[in-house]
Design an enzyme around this catalytic site. Sequence first.
Site, PDB file in Angstrom:
ATOM      1  N   TRP A  93       0.914  -1.269  -0.120  1.00 26.57           N
ATOM      2  CA  TRP A  93      -0.109  -0.204  -0.107  1.00 26.57           C
ATOM      3  C   TRP A  93       0.691   1.189   0.083  1.00 26.57           C
ATOM      4  CZ3 TRP A  93       1.505   2.463   4.419  1.00 26.57           C
ATOM      5  CH2 TRP A  93       1.918   1.762   5.503  1.00 26.57           C
ATOM      6  N   GLY A 150       6.354  -6.519   0.299  1.00 23.90           N
ATOM      7  CA  GLY A 150       5.574  -6.374   1.720  1.00 23.90           C
ATOM      8  C   GLY A 150       6.446  -6.885   3.005  1.00 23.90           C
ATOM      9  N   SER A 151       5.617  -7.491   3.996  1.00 22.61           N
ATOM     10  CA  SER A 151       6.347  -7.376   5.372  1.00 22.61           C
ATOM     11  C   SER A 151       7.103  -8.900   5.204  1.00 22.61           C
ATOM     12  CB  SER A 151       5.420  -7.576   6.191  1.00 22.61           C
ATOM     13  OG  SER A 151       4.306  -8.523   6.168  1.00 22.61           O
ATOM     14  N   GLU A 178      10.548  -9.332  -1.958  1.00 25.94           N
ATOM     15  CA  GLU A 178      11.222  -7.649  -1.522  1.00 25.94           C
ATOM     16  C   GLU A 178      10.588  -7.524  -0.177  1.00 25.94           C
ATOM     17  OE1 GLU A 178      13.488  -5.848  -3.037  1.00 25.94           O
ATOM     18  OE2 GLU A 178      13.851  -7.106  -4.595  1.00 25.94           O
TER      19      GLU A 178
END
Length: 477
Positions: A135, A209-210, A231
Amino acid sequence: MTQPIEVRNPRTGMPDYRFTPPTERELDTLATRLREGQRDWAAADAAHRGQVLQDWAARIEARRDDLAAALEADTGRRRLARLEIDGAIASIRGWASRAAALMPRSDWVEGRANPAIRHAGQYLPYPLVGVISPWNFPLTLSLIDAIPALAAGCAVLVKPSEVTPRFAEPLSATIGEVAGLAGVLALAPGVGETGQGVIARADLVCFTGSVATGRKVAAQAARRLIPAFLELGGKDPLIVTKTAPVEAAVTAALRGSVLSTGQACQSIERIYVAREIHDAFLERLTDEARKVRINWPDIASGEIGPIIFEAQAETIRRQLEDAVKKGAEVLTGGTVERHGGGLWLKPTVLTNVDHSMAIMTEETFGPVLPVMAFETEDEAVALANDTEFGLSAGVFAGTLKEAEVIARRLQTGAVSLNDAALTAVFYEAEKQAFKASGLGPSRMGDAGLTRFLRRKALIANTGAPAPLSAFAEEAGS
């Protein structure tokens, strides 16, 4: 039937957009259509694909205002939203112009041991690439993998984040306006289940993302035996040596930490400063941080926007409370503010920090600048490397040579020398993440395209085939 999802506006805190994720049947239909379109797309030459992509860049440019309005609503920021669009157009045009030159040669090569046997390569794109994007930079990170994959001959299915899905509508409109593109590129905004559905149908998955979610993506991809290019998060350090010019180092540190409200994986999240200049650096950093303005109430003014994802504000609050409880001192900022229903955090400079605090060890994803003194270069390197992450880092010193010597000791995929967070603006240098910050080939540099190709070996015998008798036991005596 999937249920509609309401989307929160980061400036107002109120839902103002609704979308319905695709059903399993709809995902099946999308994946089938993209696979069918990919066959002709891959059979065409790179020059043809490049022309289609150039046409797409022109359509995005023509619809720039519509896309910018959607990105503004998604992220609560104006200037960076338009920079995302400019960057996407430049990326499309760059890959389109480079693709033909990057496609590997497949000449026949004589074998070393037996020149009668030759080999050549055939380079085949993965048919369907799934992209799952976050996001924080909705357009940029939806397209950073998709564009080179398309240029390589793949079809691409993108799952944007449910937190920032508005841009997908005007972007999809541009795709539909380009002949031949809708057959190989589609966006499917959705939640976690949608992402799982994309992985279940793709031949390769790219995820940004995480770390926690990245591990789940990797596990699902592994069960299907498909590649996963990940990533993930970072906790990027900046080392400032005693020879560094204080003003320049402060400029780099502040921008590297605060740009995009710190909501970038390559943001500087911890700063180590030589004891000799620590106090001067901290004073100047605090002075400059106090001058930074939030873009409220006018989106067209100020340097930093709101915290996009409400849950991230809670992470930042928790880390700040933990740091203060353990002895950290807040010199400026420090409080998540609510304006008009949105959440903002002014640049927050912390001192008296150490690695017992979450603020120094966990990803923050906010405009927080914890500053810690070091005595020796060895100590600075040890502190910078004391992390599960290894995305990128920065070193600021009196000379580039001094910075380079330290940079070569850091366990990280990229290091900015005498600056900070350069990977946010410079994409030509190939890099790979270290430790828990990622997996797979570089998305930057030429590898950003070539990683989407598989090499098939063609092995030809120009002489007579060897008979079985050549391998008889007696033949070796």
